[in-house]
Enzyme design. Structure first.
Site, PDB file in Angstrom:
ATOM      1  N   ASP A  21     -88.084  21.941  32.773  1.00  0.00           N
ATOM      2  CA  ASP A  21     -86.943  21.028  32.757  1.00  0.00           C
ATOM      3  C   ASP A  21     -85.691  21.574  33.419  1.00  0.00           C
ATOM      4  O   ASP A  21     -84.898  20.811  33.966  1.00  0.00           O
ATOM      5  CB  ASP A  21     -86.611  20.636  31.308  1.00  0.00           C
ATOM      6  CG  ASP A  21     -87.682  19.744  30.686  1.00  0.00           C
ATOM      7  OD1 ASP A  21     -88.098  18.784  31.349  1.00  0.00           O
ATOM      8  OD2 ASP A  21     -88.097  20.005  29.553  1.00  0.00           O
ATOM      9  N   TYR A  48     -87.196  14.659  23.995  1.00  0.00           N
ATOM     10  CA  TYR A  48     -86.816  15.867  23.272  1.00  0.00           C
ATOM     11  C   TYR A  48     -85.322  16.138  23.369  1.00  0.00           C
ATOM     12  O   TYR A  48     -84.727  15.953  24.422  1.00  0.00           O
ATOM     13  CB  TYR A  48     -87.556  17.090  23.832  1.00  0.00           C
ATOM     14  CG  TYR A  48     -88.711  17.514  22.960  1.00  0.00           C
ATOM     15  CD1 TYR A  48     -88.486  18.220  21.795  1.00  0.00           C
ATOM     16  CD2 TYR A  48     -90.014  17.203  23.306  1.00  0.00           C
ATOM     17  CE1 TYR A  48     -89.547  18.613  20.984  1.00  0.00           C
ATOM     18  CE2 TYR A  48     -91.076  17.589  22.497  1.00  0.00           C
ATOM     19  CZ  TYR A  48     -90.835  18.301  21.341  1.00  0.00           C
ATOM     20  OH  TYR A  48     -91.873  18.682  20.544  1.00  0.00           O
TER      21      TYR A  48
END
Lengths: 715, 715
Positions: free
Chosen positions: A354, A442
């Protein structure tokens, strides 16, 4: 819940506008937000909240200001190799930090070193690395990267991919066949990973979709088996797979997480208000917008589009000499690796990196006062850059606060001394710098916590929602071999795919200066000699200084334990011990994937829990500067293959914190925060423990409080 | 520091009196202390602080009251096998807890089951195990233990050992030769361990000494090489060793830790007052002195002379059904193992099992309000028993408080939904039950923390002072081979001996009732088939139900990970998952000692990190009921050799938390708290996460506070 009827096209517009504030509307929106009532109490105690429109950098490491970004933009627009009709997409535009020697040599009052921007731009499939010198007003370096990956996706890329996906005719047919209204469709853009030659030579983004019908928590309603591979540059769907029409859309019941959507209170006794109160104000200051000073600590703190939160120049006062001593030049989350354990066409690629693929600063959430951060927090914004090189503000993305959690930093009771009894205890009060990044489902919470005993604890919390998968099953009884699964059932028609999280930290620890060594202190069992002792065995601590990178590639092992010290061989305590800090891992996990699996090759920086490299300005990002679709040719693991000398050099410590996640029903429909941490802890750094002289708390210092609608106890 | 001139004999008297409050003076001292000004604010919010002199037990698990102990004493005095001239020394006198079925069947309002006392008494070197039925008013069971060990040392034993030691003529010569004044002498009584036949057949205690000259922190001034082996029953010194006269007494400079003794403030910015405030009062209640109710939790809490703090009948409300569900029948610290890594005559025996050798309830400190526990804490006393069977009160030894530390229990931001942006966050508010035990130099802090998401976190903090050793060295340069040591130099003439701490918890987890199974869920790498996927590998979670004890002896391994579930095979979630809780280890350490080393044989319960046994009333103490000088014939490891069935049975989980400690200068002259923890976490216990419906905090609920000497912000 109110039915959502807005059309997807309007959503796309809102999405782009809400994420990409352009300077024109920025001036309206953010001036307002900076002086709003909501913000005012939060920074009540602080005089130095930055006025972004009049900001002048005060420290060599201060991020680029709005004005500087606009100047870089102007310089790039007049830069000959580019042109207004063939202008590159800007994927990163950040301060090109001065050389370490310049920063270390600088002190407050000195002119700050030349301001430069480092730009990563994409043009015709090539990644351009450009340095702009703001003093000289021109580009001073320009190269095309030869490495395999692409820059971080821009929000523009994602918008283009979504646009191509939702206008793809088969999509409409597919969701229609599943009974999902177009107005309920929500699509997201996971990264594609790299899986061999099929998808090479072009950028691709995956698109997967959900239904937001009857819930804000669309993540719990996946349109399973539907996945599109999209080329954002050509705005075309390269591949469309729809294999899951037999899988029902999971029901929406009990999924909405908004407090306003809850119909009944929880079955528990209500909690009275509780808060950390500091009516004299917090004890820390934020000078010039970025330099945090608290107790015995000083450090530079900034928001970064890619890394999120960056701590620089962390220094601690020596309690005996009053000297301000170097501990860490720079610390930040360098890369993530989040592999899901599912081989399906619509899942295999979910092996996220990410930081390098999306940027966790870009993904940072504005922190919710009082609930994300306690009262008396100071809030710091990020100043980031759109793909057309315009600056925008990510408001309230970092908070700083002082913490007292009822913990004890030291205590002792003594009853053996004649004539008096001693009960001494000292409260643990700490300083926390926090950010939260929402990467799709998330939410990652990062805390850097500073203690008066010299310890720094770095915590990562995982919250948000689980990434779930549709299934025909409603009960484990119908699932064959449900004792051996990669995806346990977490609700009707929903399975939670087993996955890992790895967060790799770049820790440029400089103990009393740059030149340090890495000492592995092994605990080893020794056997006593016959007749030597009633004991058969004992342990010895054997210190081994790592000569080269290979000596410092550490796989943690409970049954073969070590301590991991960074020491300064040139600076000794009065006893002759080298001054140092140790890395103390906490609860963690290691990747078990095949070393030759493509995602593990790309994230080979997780092959060890600890690495040590010689400092190199270019080695900041464990997954490579250009991570997106990279083949793993520019990772920490690749750099370290050179096995460079690391003894008595400027070295960087890398630590990977890991989590295995086997989902269960408590992960539905939200995931309470799971936290892990590691410590950087002084070891022979101080001559004696600095907590010794810290005072206890006294009753007469306590605030006097009354309930919001009640009386004070003392009146 | 004021010179300590009181004579040691007076110290001994003070020591005995201060620790062994007899009922006669107890009535004066403790009634006073219970209603003192100091205590009043602490329990301001609670109506149920026990009046020990009028206490009537309300719950089957309530500890024996003062009155009950006095009755047991009277019964024992009139018990024929004993006599007043040959009365045994009482080493333990506690509630003989009713059978589990009786406790589980009891509900508030029912008469409580027959009250019984379990007494461990020592007479003529034999350990008598005696059960006294208070209802029948007589002894109902009496046996002499055949096992190898002795009961916990009594304070009387230690006083006798010290008396014999300090009146031993060679001691006086030795300290005189070292220049230590008798008035500065402080001696302590480490346990002797068991090292083969030499010391068998009699009880022995080691005595080592320190100088308190010029410091309260006498632990930093060891009289090295001086050790006495004393028989407390014969009051004789069995062995006297004095090998360290050449080792200088370490200097006292910078060792005193009392705040009043600090001459200058620390070199750090002062901290403004900070506190957790709850002007409406805390949200928990303590009913009948022992039953704690907070949010979705209820449990029974008591002080125990041996285990310290005992949590029983922990139950959690199901947020969906409102049902109060069983989680844990009983949890407590069952044994310690603290081996030091030094073969010297004056050190080899330092391999403590503090719970069974000394009792960490006996060693519990009165908690310091405001510094050991925050405001709004409830304080609970212990009621313990002297060696002549008289009750005494250990005041304020447990505190209970609510905690808000600025943490986030769940958060999510959402930008993709058309028409609105969501930023939801919930604060983490928890309930903590705490005690602190001062076992000589070390202070152990125990926290049991209960969360609204159903998680229980158990934390152990190590603080106090390091056990150091004298050395002739003042600098590492003069130490041969100082890169490979068992004892690094921590100050001039002081080395810190490497040591471990292991704390083994007895966790009688009963998920929805007693009959449970232990499931090991292994994460295993699977390789994909050729052509199956672009991925080469993924993980599967493979659940294995342990059939017998051997299946559940777990050595943790980062590279071969598992989850550890206790499940109820008879109770299924709506999805068919068995309800369960998992044990989640935190940072820990394993013992590396030789398995046949005497201390490791005695503490063989540390050979694995996790064990599971079938419930057995007699198997409470991992190191054996009679631990002192035991040979390891009654440990968890010995019981488990039977390899009993554990599937779908009432089972007990044992977890050992470990710490390796390689000392450094920051451990001098005090040790800031080092903490580790493990979690008991619901896994398919709830149908969905109970945090879902918990409200956020609101500004309008915040207390209004002013500085102690200032104005309110809102006035």
């Amino acid at each position: 819940m109110k039915k959502l009827t807005t059309l997807l096209i309007s959503f796309l517009v809102i999405f782009i506008v809400s994420r990409l504030w352009l300077p024109s509307n920025l001036k309206r929106r953010n001036i307002l937000s900076l002086s709003s009532d909501k913000d005012q109490p939060a920074n009540f105690w602080f005089k130095s909240k930055i006025d972004h429109f009049n900001e002048i950098p005060q420290h060599p490491l201060d991020p680029l200001t709005l004005e500087e970004i606009n100047r870089v933009r102007a310089i790039l627009f007049s830069y000959q190799p580019f042109s207004s009709t063939n202008f590159p997409a800007i994927h990163s535009l950040t301060l090109d930090e001065p050389y370490k020697s310049q920063v270390l040599g600088w002190k407050k009052g000195d002119p700050i070193p030349a301001r430069k921007a480092f730009v990563i731009a994409l043009l015709n499939g090539k990644s351009h690395l450009v340095t702009v010198d703001l003093g000289l007003g021109r580009v001073t370096r320009h190269e095309i990267s030869p490495s395999s990956g692409y820059p971080m996706l821009s929000l523009d890329d994602m918008a283009k991919a979504l646009e191509a996906a939702v206008s793809f005719p088969e999509l409409n047919q597919s969701i229609g066949a599943r009974g999902v209204a177009f107005s309920d469709l929500i699509c997201i853009t996971p990264s594609a990973g790299w899986y061999g030659p099929d998808e090479e030579g072009r950028r691709v983004i995956k698109v997967i979709c959900f239904s937001s019908g009857n819930t804000s928590n669309y993540f719990m309603r996946p349109i399973e088996g539907l996945v599109m591979t999209v080329d954002p540059d050509k705005r075309e769907v390269v591949k469309f797979t729809d294999s899951g029409r037999a899988i029902p859309l999971p029901r929406a019941a009990n999924t909405d997480y908004r407090y306003s959507a809850q119909e009944k209170p929880p079955e528990m006794r209500p909690l009275n208000p509780i808060s950390m109160e500091q009516p004299n104000g917090p004890s820390f200051s934020v000078e010039d917008g970025h330099v945090v000073k608290w107790a015995n600590w000083e450090f530079h703190l900034k928001a970064d589009q890619r890394a999120g939160l960056v701590i620089s120049r962390a220094r601690v006062w020596d309690s005996e000499t009053g000297e301000l001593r170097n501990v860490m030049y720079k610390g930040f989350a360098s890369e993530f690796f989040v592999p899901y354990m599912d081989l399906d066409e619509s899942w295999y690629f979910k092996t996220y990196m990410d930081v390098g693929e999306f940027g966790i600063g870009v993904a940072a959430s504005p922190l919710v006062p009082l609930n994300d951060c306690p009262q008396y927090s100071y809030y710091m914004d990020g100043v980031f850059v759109t793909s057309d090189a315009k600056p925008y503000i990510q408001p309230n993305m970092i908070c700083i606060f002082e913490r007292y959690a009822g913990d004890i930093i030291w205590r002792h009771s003594e009853t053996l001394l004649p004539g008096f009894q001693i009960n001494e205890a000292r409260r643990k009060v700490t300083l926390v710098a926090r950010m939260a990044a929402t990467v799709g489902n998330y939410d990652y919470i990062f805390d850097w916590e500073f203690q008066t005993d010299g310890l720094i604890q770095v915590k990562v919390g995982l919250s948000g929602m689980l990434m779930v998968k549709g299934t025909p099953h409603e009960n484990v009884e119908t699932m064959a071999n449900h004792e051996e699964v990669s995806s346990p059932l977490v609700s009707e028609n929903l399975i939670g795919v087993v996955h890992d999280h790895f967060v790799t930290f770049h820790l440029d620890v400089d103990i009393d200066g740059p030149n340090n060594s890495f000492a592995k202190v092994n605990l080893v069992k020794e056997e006593s000699l016959p007749g030597e002792s009633p004991r058969k065995s004992y342990l010895k601590a054997k210190r081994h200084i790592a000569k080269t990178e290979n000596d410092a590639k550490i796989k943690l092992n409970l049954h073969n334990p070590s301590e991991f010290h960074v020491v300064n061989p040139s600076r000794r305590s009065r006893l002759g011990n080298p001054t140092g800090y140790k890395l103390v891992p906490g609860r963690t996990a290691a990747s078990l994937l095949d070393l030759f699996d493509p995602p593990q090759i790309r994230s080979a920086f997780t092959n060890n829990q600890i690495w040590v490299t010689p400092y190199n300005r270019k080695e900041q990002w464990a997954g490579g500067l250009l991570t997106y679709q990279s083949k793993g040719d520019d990772t920490l693991a690749a750099w370290s293959e050179r096995n460079r000398p690391i003894e008595n050099k400027d070295i960087v410590l890398w630590y990977t914190m890991g989590f295995h996640h086997i989902p269960c029903q408590e992960d539905f429909p939200i995931m309470p925060t799971v936290t892990s941490s590691f410590d950087l802890k002084p070891v022979n750094f101080f001559e004696l423990n600095p907590v010794l002289r810290i005072p206890p708390a006294f009753d007469h210092d306590l605030p006097v409080c009354r309930p919001s609608n009640g009386n004070y106890r003392d009146t």
